[in-house]
Scaffold this motif. Structure first.
Motif, PDB file in Angstrom:
ATOM      1  N   ASP A   1       0.829  -1.211   0.000  1.00  0.00           N
ATOM      2  CA  ASP A   1       0.000   0.000   0.000  1.00  0.00           C
ATOM      3  C   ASP A   1       0.860   1.256   0.000  1.00  0.00           C
ATOM      4  O   ASP A   1       0.493   2.272  -0.577  1.00  0.00           O
ATOM      5  CB  ASP A   1      -0.907   0.004   1.240  1.00  0.00           C
ATOM      6  CG  ASP A   1      -1.816  -1.204   1.265  1.00  0.00           C
ATOM      7  OD1 ASP A   1      -2.762  -1.238   0.471  1.00  0.00           O
ATOM      8  OD2 ASP A   1      -1.558  -2.143   2.054  1.00  0.00           O
ATOM      9  N   HIS A   2       1.991   1.187   0.710  1.00  0.00           N
ATOM     10  CA  HIS A   2       2.901   2.327   0.784  1.00  0.00           C
ATOM     11  C   HIS A   2       4.318   1.803   0.612  1.00  0.00           C
ATOM     12  O   HIS A   2       4.613   0.663   1.020  1.00  0.00           O
ATOM     13  CB  HIS A   2       2.806   3.020   2.150  1.00  0.00           C
ATOM     14  CG  HIS A   2       1.402   3.180   2.635  1.00  0.00           C
ATOM     15  ND1 HIS A   2       0.564   4.163   2.172  1.00  0.00           N
ATOM     16  CD2 HIS A   2       0.672   2.448   3.526  1.00  0.00           C
ATOM     17  CE1 HIS A   2      -0.620   4.044   2.771  1.00  0.00           C
ATOM     18  NE2 HIS A   2      -0.582   3.000   3.594  1.00  0.00           N
ATOM     19  N   VAL A   3       5.179   2.613   0.028  1.00  0.00           N
ATOM     20  CA  VAL A   3       6.579   2.181  -0.110  1.00  0.00           C
ATOM     21  C   VAL A   3       7.501   3.286   0.403  1.00  0.00           C
ATOM     22  O   VAL A   3       7.168   4.469   0.331  1.00  0.00           O
ATOM     23  CB  VAL A   3       6.948   1.841  -1.580  1.00  0.00           C
ATOM     24  CG1 VAL A   3       6.216   0.608  -2.062  1.00  0.00           C
ATOM     25  CG2 VAL A   3       6.682   3.019  -2.510  1.00  0.00           C
ATOM     26  N   ILE A   4       8.640   2.879   0.929  1.00  0.00           N
ATOM     27  CA  ILE A   4       9.630   3.839   1.428  1.00  0.00           C
ATOM     28  C   ILE A   4      11.004   3.445   0.892  1.00  0.00           C
ATOM     29  O   ILE A   4      11.400   2.271   0.988  1.00  0.00           O
ATOM     30  CB  ILE A   4       9.669   3.840   2.983  1.00  0.00           C
ATOM     31  CG1 ILE A   4       8.337   4.336   3.553  1.00  0.00           C
ATOM     32  CG2 ILE A   4      10.836   4.690   3.508  1.00  0.00           C
ATOM     33  CD1 ILE A   4       8.247   4.300   5.084  1.00  0.00           C
ATOM     34  N   ASP A   5      11.705   4.417   0.319  1.00  0.00           N
ATOM     35  CA  ASP A   5      13.080   4.209  -0.135  1.00  0.00           C
ATOM     36  C   ASP A   5      13.989   4.453   1.079  1.00  0.00           C
ATOM     37  O   ASP A   5      14.086   5.582   1.561  1.00  0.00           O
ATOM     38  CB  ASP A   5      13.379   5.220  -1.261  1.00  0.00           C
ATOM     39  CG  ASP A   5      14.839   5.207  -1.692  1.00  0.00           C
ATOM     40  OD1 ASP A   5      15.643   4.487  -1.079  1.00  0.00           O
ATOM     41  OD2 ASP A   5      15.161   5.929  -2.658  1.00  0.00           O
ATOM     42  N   TYR A   6      14.633   3.375   1.557  1.00  0.00           N
ATOM     43  CA  TYR A   6      15.370   3.526   2.818  1.00  0.00           C
ATOM     44  C   TYR A   6      16.591   4.434   2.691  1.00  0.00           C
ATOM     45  O   TYR A   6      17.114   4.930   3.689  1.00  0.00           O
ATOM     46  CB  TYR A   6      15.776   2.154   3.389  1.00  0.00           C
ATOM     47  CG  TYR A   6      16.911   1.445   2.688  1.00  0.00           C
ATOM     48  CD1 TYR A   6      18.237   1.710   3.012  1.00  0.00           C
ATOM     49  CD2 TYR A   6      16.665   0.485   1.713  1.00  0.00           C
ATOM     50  CE1 TYR A   6      19.283   1.056   2.375  1.00  0.00           C
ATOM     51  CE2 TYR A   6      17.690  -0.174   1.079  1.00  0.00           C
ATOM     52  CZ  TYR A   6      19.000   0.107   1.414  1.00  0.00           C
ATOM     53  OH  TYR A   6      20.026  -0.541   0.775  1.00  0.00           O
ATOM     54  N   VAL A   7      17.040   4.670   1.455  1.00  0.00           N
ATOM     55  CA  VAL A   7      18.192   5.558   1.265  1.00  0.00           C
ATOM     56  C   VAL A   7      17.773   7.010   1.519  1.00  0.00           C
ATOM     57  O   VAL A   7      18.520   7.808   2.069  1.00  0.00           O
ATOM     58  CB  VAL A   7      18.767   5.401  -0.165  1.00  0.00           C
ATOM     59  CG1 VAL A   7      19.952   6.329  -0.389  1.00  0.00           C
ATOM     60  CG2 VAL A   7      19.165   3.948  -0.416  1.00  0.00           C
ATOM     61  N   LYS A   8      16.526   7.329   1.139  1.00  0.00           N
ATOM     62  CA  LYS A   8      16.073   8.725   1.252  1.00  0.00           C
ATOM     63  C   LYS A   8      15.338   9.006   2.558  1.00  0.00           C
ATOM     64  O   LYS A   8      15.252  10.134   2.983  1.00  0.00           O
ATOM     65  CB  LYS A   8      15.101   9.030   0.104  1.00  0.00           C
ATOM     66  CG  LYS A   8      15.773   9.110  -1.238  1.00  0.00           C
ATOM     67  CD  LYS A   8      14.898   9.903  -2.173  1.00  0.00           C
ATOM     68  CE  LYS A   8      15.492   9.984  -3.556  1.00  0.00           C
ATOM     69  NZ  LYS A   8      14.550   9.619  -4.574  1.00  0.00           N
ATOM     70  N   GLU A   9      14.732   7.968   3.128  1.00  0.00           N
ATOM     71  CA  GLU A   9      13.864   8.230   4.281  1.00  0.00           C
ATOM     72  C   GLU A   9      14.094   7.202   5.381  1.00  0.00           C
ATOM     73  O   GLU A   9      14.184   6.001   5.108  1.00  0.00           O
ATOM     74  CB  GLU A   9      12.398   8.141   3.786  1.00  0.00           C
ATOM     75  CG  GLU A   9      11.406   8.654   4.782  1.00  0.00           C
ATOM     76  CD  GLU A   9       9.970   8.498   4.279  1.00  0.00           C
ATOM     77  OE1 GLU A   9       9.752   8.435   3.040  1.00  0.00           O
ATOM     78  OE2 GLU A   9       9.069   8.421   5.126  1.00  0.00           O
ATOM     79  N   ASP A  10      14.167   7.665   6.603  1.00  0.00           N
ATOM     80  CA  ASP A  10      14.322   6.775   7.757  1.00  0.00           C
ATOM     81  C   ASP A  10      12.920   6.417   8.258  1.00  0.00           C
ATOM     82  O   ASP A  10      12.208   7.276   8.794  1.00  0.00           O
ATOM     83  CB  ASP A  10      15.132   7.509   8.835  1.00  0.00           C
ATOM     84  CG  ASP A  10      15.341   6.651  10.073  1.00  0.00           C
ATOM     85  OD1 ASP A  10      14.682   5.604  10.188  1.00  0.00           O
ATOM     86  OD2 ASP A  10      16.167   7.037  10.923  1.00  0.00           O
ATOM     87  N   CYS A  11      12.535   5.155   8.059  1.00  0.00           N
ATOM     88  CA  CYS A  11      11.155   4.770   8.394  1.00  0.00           C
ATOM     89  C   CYS A  11      10.871   4.905   9.892  1.00  0.00           C
ATOM     90  O   CYS A  11       9.720   5.025  10.297  1.00  0.00           O
ATOM     91  CB  CYS A  11      10.850   3.354   7.906  1.00  0.00           C
ATOM     92  SG  CYS A  11      11.869   2.096   8.670  1.00  0.00           S
ATOM     93  N   THR A  12      11.909   4.908  10.719  1.00  0.00           N
ATOM     94  CA  THR A  12      11.655   5.015  12.169  1.00  0.00           C
ATOM     95  C   THR A  12      11.349   6.463  12.572  1.00  0.00           C
ATOM     96  O   THR A  12      11.069   6.741  13.720  1.00  0.00           O
ATOM     97  CB  THR A  12      12.858   4.504  13.008  1.00  0.00           C
ATOM     98  OG1 THR A  12      13.972   5.384  12.798  1.00  0.00           O
ATOM     99  CG2 THR A  12      13.232   3.091  12.653  1.00  0.00           C
TER     100      THR A  12
END
Ligand SMILES: NC(=O)c1ccc[n+]([C@@H]2O[C@H](COP(=O)([O-])OP(=O)(O)OC[C@H]3O[C@@H](n4cnc5c(N)ncnc54)[C@H](OP(=O)(O)O)[C@@H]3O)[C@@H](O)[C@H]2O)c1
Length: 327
Positions: free
Chosen positions: A193-204
């Motif tokens: 449903d949602h995606v996060i690019d870990y290089v650009k964004e810190d999911c925590t």
């Protein structure tokens, strides 16, 4: 027979395709003609001499032939084997029983195998035993996943993660998938449903709250996840740095006693037939589709392992030893 032999720790180049003696099954084993296998991060970790792999082989790999996922046909049976007969199509995870699937034949304990239904190809069956099973156990092994719950999957674009995303969607969860930019489109197509690019964004630091966080590649302190866990959220570590594994195994249970937020390592049951049967059903219903990056012959395994270590693989690489699916 041909086999990919690994007699020392090192980079994938230490693997050599050699002619070796065909194994003879012991009384409780069957000889499987391997049709397909698949790569797992665990193969790379053994090859690289990870601390856990050196427990069984401090100076050189305990098992000279790697490959834990196997799908193939029984061609010989040991004297005490009750479950199988020649010609049966089988598949299974050889992680706890000697590996050996990167070869034309492997001798396997009869209880490590399951019957492969005709409706599922050897190549699809070879993707399931380790990655899909661990993904399923990570998602529901500690507590059932409920419809509508929010799940974050870190390392979602790899072998395990691509199964975890689809299985979590099957259970009705709202899924956030974290991986590198090149895998995000694929993750959307398999249901994230949602995606996060870990290089650009810190999911925590997203400010979101998750009921379940499944991390296949924990690179940070597991306690950083506490701020994005729902008040009674659960964090399950599947793989990661030595430090994170230590935290999840030793400190996680302690923190879980004093807090409603639970942190720990995934419950791993290597030969869970119930889980594999559940996964087969999902595939048969069309609810689960193995994401196969490529199919390769045995001699291309070193190159594919190099790609896996560089993050150049989407989902699974299948090793086609004997291409019966195409006959
Ligand atoms: N606990 C158990 O029961 C058990 C058993 C067997 C294996 N394992 C472990 O499970 C883990 C996952 O296996 P796998 O086969 O799915 O591995 P994989 O196919 O290599 O997938 C890992 C994924 O994580 C991504 N990634 C790398 N660094 C990341 C980061 N910092 N943040 C978010 N994503 C990141 C990778 O993409 P990029 O490289 O493009 O970034 C890749 O897509 C391994 O560590 C393995 O040892 C656990």
């Amino acid at each position: 027979m041909k086999a990919l032999v690994c007699d020392r720790y090192g980079p994938p180049d230490v693997l050599r395709l050699e002619e070796v003696e065909r194994p003879t099954p012991r009384d409780d084993q069957v000889l499987v003609k391997v049709h397909a296998s698949s790569l797992n991060a665990a193969d790379l970790e053994i090859l690289g001499g990870a601390a856990w792999a050196r427990i069984g082989g401090p100076f050189r790999p305990r098992n000279k032939i790697l490959g834990s996922d196997v799908a193939g046909q029984v061609v010989e049976i040991g004297r005490n084997v009750k479950r199988w007969k020649k010609g049966d199509a089988v598949f299974g995870d050889l992680f706890m029983c000697g590996f050996g699937a990167f070869a034309e034949y492997v001798a396997v304990r009869e209880d490590a195998l399951m019957l492969k239904p005709d409706s599922i190809s050897f190549e699809d069956a070879a993707t399931l035993p380790q990655a899909a099973k661990i993904a399923l156990q990570g998602l529901r092994g500690r507590r059932p996943l409920k419809k509508g719950q929010k799940v974050l999957i870190n390392g979602a674009g790899g072998g395990m993660g691509t199964f975890a995303v689809q299985i979590a969607k099957y259970f009705g969860a709202e899924v956030t998938a974290v991986d590198s930019a090149g895998k995000l489109e694929m993750l959307r197509t398999i249901g994230a449903d949602h995606v996060i690019d870990y290089v650009k964004e810190d999911c925590t630091k997203s400010g979101e709250r998750y009921d379940l966080i499944l991390d296949t590649v924990t690179r940070r302190s597991i306690f950083e996840y506490r701020r994005i866990m729902a008040p009674d959220g659960l964090f399950v570590l599947i793989g990661g740095s030595r430090y994170a594994i230590f935290q999840a195994m030793v400190l996680g249970p302690f923190v879980s006693i004093i807090s409603k937020k639970k942190l720990g390592i995934n419950p791993w049951n290597v030969n869970s037939e119930e889980d594999l049967r559940f996964l087969l059903e999902l595939i048969e219903k069309g609810m689960l589709l193995p994401v196969i990056d490529r199919r390769i012959p045995l001699d291309e395994v070193p190159e594919a392992l190099r790609d896996l270590s560089k993050g150049l693989v989407n989902g699974k690489v299948v090793v086609m030893i004997e291409n019966v699916d195409k006959i």
